[in-house]
Design an enzyme around this catalytic site. Sequence first.
Site, short mmCIF file in Angstrom:
data_model
loop_
_atom_site.label_atom_id
_atom_site.label_comp_id
_atom_site.label_asym_id
_atom_site.label_seq_id
_atom_site.Cartn_x
_atom_site.Cartn_y
_atom_site.Cartn_z
N SER A 230 0.80 -1.22 0.00
CA SER A 230 0.00 0.00 0.00
C SER A 230 0.84 1.27 0.00
CB SER A 230 -0.95 0.01 1.20
OG SER A 230 -1.78 -1.12 1.19
N HIS A 288 1.18 4.94 4.65
CA HIS A 288 0.40 5.56 3.57
C HIS A 288 0.82 7.00 3.34
CE1 HIS A 288 -3.26 2.62 3.99
NE2 HIS A 288 -2.12 2.00 3.74
#
Length: 331
Positions: A230, A288
Site C-alpha cells: 500500500s 500511507h
Amino acid sequence: MFLVMRGAFPSCFLRLRASTRSFQCRGFKQREAFVPKLEQRFRRDDPRVNKPPSVRSLARPLLFTVGGSAVIFGGAAIWQYERIRARISSTLLPSWQPEKRGELRRQIFHWWNSLSDGKKITAGIVAVNFMVFLLWRVPSLQGTMLALFTSSPAKTSPCMPMLLSVFSHRAGAHLAFNMLALWSFSGTGERLLGSEHFLAFLLSAGLVSSMASYAAKVAKATAGPSLGASGAIMALVGLVCWQYPDSRLALIFLPTFSFPASYALAGVMAFDTAGLLLGWRTFDHAAHLGGVLWGIWYANWGYSLIWKNREAFVTRWHQLRTGQRKGGREP
C-alpha cells in the site's frame, strides 16, 4: 471506498480501505485457523517485536533506505542503458522467434507482446506478490515469513524486511485490491517515468513508506508488524494525482458523481494525517502518508535531483562496460 479515475489516464479502481500495511486492519471474516495463533505468538512471545524500539534503532533502517534507494536507481539506470544497447543490436541483427504451438500459447504470447514494458514489469510484480501470498499458506514456512516478510523496527535484522514486506500479503482481498490499484495506475506511471524509472520509483517508495512506518512506531513506542504494497502504491497515486490534478475520480457505485484528483489526494492525506495524530490503529497511516509524500516530493524535486543526474553514473558504467578509459579511446 472504490474510486474510478477518469480523464488524463485510463479508468482505474482504487480500494483505499483495504489497501493497508498493518496486521491490525484485517476485518475479513474468512481467515485461516493458524493466523490468530501466529499473530499471538508474534506479538506476545517474540521479544524482538515486543521490546519497545528506540530512536537509535532507526539508524540502520535509515541508512538502508538511503543506500538501497541509491542502488535501486543506479541499477535502473544501468538496466536502461543495457536495454538501449540490446535494442540497437537487435535492430542491426534482427532475431527470429519461432511460431508458438497451440492456440492458447499463441494467445498468451500475443497478449504478452501487446503489453507495454511498464505493464510487463507490473505483471511481474503482481506475480511475485501472488507467489509470496501462496507461501503464507504453507504452515511450515510461517516462521520464515514472519521474520522476512513483515517489517518492524524492533527486529534484530530490520532492514531487508523493509523491502520484502512490500511484496507480502496474507489476506486475499488485501492482495486483490492492492494489485488492482497497482495495475490501474501503472500505465500512467510508466508514461510519466519510463519503464525502468517506474520500477525504481516503486521500489524506493516501498523503502520510504516502510521507513515512515518505522519512525511512527518508534515515536509511539510500539513495534507491531506491517506488510503490504500500500505504501508504494500510495506513492504512485500521489505522483499521478499531482501530475494530473484535474483528472476526474468517481465512486464506483456512484459513477455519475465525480470530483478532481486533487480533492481525492487532499482527502487521503487528511485522513492519514488524522489517523496518525489520533492514534487510529486500523491502518498503517504513517506508511500511507509517507508513500503519498514521497510521490509528491518526487514529482516536484526528486526527478530533477535523482534521475536527471544519472548521466555521469551511466557514462562511468559505459567506460567500464566497453573497457574505455577516461580520456582514452575504446580498444
